[in-house]
Design a protein around this motif. Structure first.
Motif, short mmCIF file in Angstrom:
data_model
loop_
_atom_site.label_atom_id
_atom_site.label_comp_id
_atom_site.label_asym_id
_atom_site.label_seq_id
_atom_site.Cartn_x
_atom_site.Cartn_y
_atom_site.Cartn_z
N TRP A 102 47.76 54.96 75.02
CA TRP A 102 49.13 55.17 75.49
C TRP A 102 49.22 56.59 76.04
O TRP A 102 48.86 57.55 75.35
CB TRP A 102 50.12 55.01 74.34
CG TRP A 102 50.26 53.60 73.89
CD1 TRP A 102 49.73 53.04 72.77
CD2 TRP A 102 50.98 52.56 74.56
NE1 TRP A 102 50.06 51.72 72.70
CE2 TRP A 102 50.83 51.39 73.79
CE3 TRP A 102 51.71 52.50 75.74
CZ2 TRP A 102 51.41 50.18 74.15
CZ3 TRP A 102 52.28 51.29 76.10
CH2 TRP A 102 52.13 50.15 75.31
N VAL A 107 55.49 46.87 74.75
CA VAL A 107 54.52 46.46 73.71
C VAL A 107 54.64 44.95 73.49
O VAL A 107 53.63 44.24 73.41
CB VAL A 107 54.75 47.22 72.39
CG1 VAL A 107 53.79 46.72 71.30
CG2 VAL A 107 54.61 48.73 72.58
N PHE A 116 45.48 46.02 69.06
CA PHE A 116 46.00 47.17 68.30
C PHE A 116 44.87 48.09 67.85
O PHE A 116 45.01 49.31 67.89
CB PHE A 116 46.84 46.69 67.11
CG PHE A 116 48.25 46.31 67.50
CD1 PHE A 116 49.22 47.28 67.66
CD2 PHE A 116 48.60 44.98 67.70
CE1 PHE A 116 50.51 46.95 68.03
CE2 PHE A 116 49.89 44.64 68.07
CZ PHE A 116 50.85 45.62 68.23
N THR A 149 43.31 50.20 70.86
CA THR A 149 44.26 51.01 71.62
C THR A 149 44.55 52.26 70.82
O THR A 149 44.87 52.19 69.63
CB THR A 149 45.56 50.23 71.89
OG1 THR A 149 45.24 49.04 72.61
CG2 THR A 149 46.55 51.07 72.69
N TRP A 179 48.81 55.34 68.92
CA TRP A 179 49.89 54.68 68.18
C TRP A 179 50.72 55.66 67.35
O TRP A 179 51.67 55.24 66.70
CB TRP A 179 49.33 53.58 67.29
CG TRP A 179 48.85 52.39 68.06
CD1 TRP A 179 47.56 51.96 68.19
CD2 TRP A 179 49.65 51.49 68.84
NE1 TRP A 179 47.51 50.85 69.00
CE2 TRP A 179 48.78 50.53 69.41
CE3 TRP A 179 51.01 51.39 69.12
CZ2 TRP A 179 49.22 49.50 70.23
CZ3 TRP A 179 51.46 50.36 69.95
CH2 TRP A 179 50.57 49.43 70.48
N ASP A 180 50.41 56.93 67.40
CA ASP A 180 51.26 57.91 66.74
C ASP A 180 52.42 58.32 67.63
O ASP A 180 53.29 59.09 67.24
CB ASP A 180 50.44 59.14 66.33
CG ASP A 180 49.69 59.77 67.49
OD1 ASP A 180 49.49 59.10 68.52
OD2 ASP A 180 49.28 60.93 67.36
N LEU A 183 52.82 47.13 64.04
CA LEU A 183 53.42 48.46 64.14
C LEU A 183 53.71 49.03 62.75
O LEU A 183 53.51 50.23 62.52
CB LEU A 183 54.69 48.42 64.99
CG LEU A 183 54.46 48.16 66.48
CD1 LEU A 183 55.80 48.08 67.21
CD2 LEU A 183 53.57 49.22 67.11
N LEU A 241 50.56 50.47 61.45
CA LEU A 241 50.13 51.69 62.12
C LEU A 241 51.10 52.85 61.92
O LEU A 241 50.70 54.01 62.00
CB LEU A 241 49.95 51.42 63.62
CG LEU A 241 48.80 50.47 63.95
CD1 LEU A 241 48.89 50.00 65.39
CD2 LEU A 241 47.46 51.13 63.68
N PRO A 281 53.91 54.08 63.74
CA PRO A 281 54.46 55.00 64.73
C PRO A 281 55.96 55.20 64.50
O PRO A 281 56.63 54.33 63.94
CB PRO A 281 54.22 54.28 66.06
CG PRO A 281 54.25 52.84 65.69
CD PRO A 281 53.62 52.76 64.33
#
Length: 190
Positions: free
Chosen positions: A35, A121, A141, A144, A147-148, A178, A181, A183
């Protein structure tokens, strides 16, 4: 290029966002998805950056009439990079294949002022689910980076121009990954 193809790794994996015929699953070696933000767009988008040993899933599709300018217009923040020798596919021939990437030095990490759109997303996850199943979503996921970055929850009024209607199960699948992860999720201002 007479036999021109492109490799899609984000929203282009969702066939509902385009009309490219004969798209099929493929895998790109030597690149990773991340991203990023560019001054050419107000929000963050996916791009790929070279990374030895990496491999990502996606779709390849022929460029209609080898009309690169039309595809370049859709992918305006990106440049085309040759990738034929890095794409594994099931075609019986070896076409020329390009991948779109934001040029090095022209992108940075997303910020609250330039976040990732949740509607974007969702579109990408829907595409990976339809093409590669739940295991493909998990790989999306996992392969990629970034994700922060802050994610703007725009589901109530999607800002992504090619947003799609998702089922409850599709939204839950995105939300599950999500949550894992972690974010930061920002509420959209009405």
């Amino acid at each position: 290029m007479q036999d021109a193809y492109f490799f899609g790794y984000g929203s282009l994996v969702n066939r509902a966002t385009h009309v490219f015929d004969d798209a099929q699953a493929a895998h790109l070696r030597g690149w990773r998805r991340i991203w990023r933000h560019t001054d050419l767009r107000p929000v963050a988008y996916l791009t790929v950056v070279p990374e030895e040993g990496s491999e990502i899933d996606g779709l390849i599709a022929p460029v209609p009439g080898a009309d690169w300018p039309a595809l370049d217009a859709r992918e305006a923040a990106y440049i085309r990079a040759p990738a034929a020798h890095q794409v594994r596919h099931a075609l019986p021939h070896a076409p020329e294949i390009a991948v779109y990437t934001i040029p090095d030095g022209h992108h940075g990490a997303p910020t609250e002022a330039h976040p990732i759109l949740l509607s974007y997303v969702d579109v990408v996850v829907q595409g990976y689910l339809r093409e590669f199943g739940e295991a493909g979503v998990t790989r999306f996921f996992e392969t990629t980076h970034g994700w922060d970055a802050p994610i703007l929850d725009d589901r109530a009024a999607p800002r992504y121009p090619r947003h799609q209607v998702l089922s409850g199960a599709e939204r839950e699948l995105t939300d599950l990954h999500l949550a894992r992860l972690g974010p930061p999720i920002i509420a959209a201002q009405e």
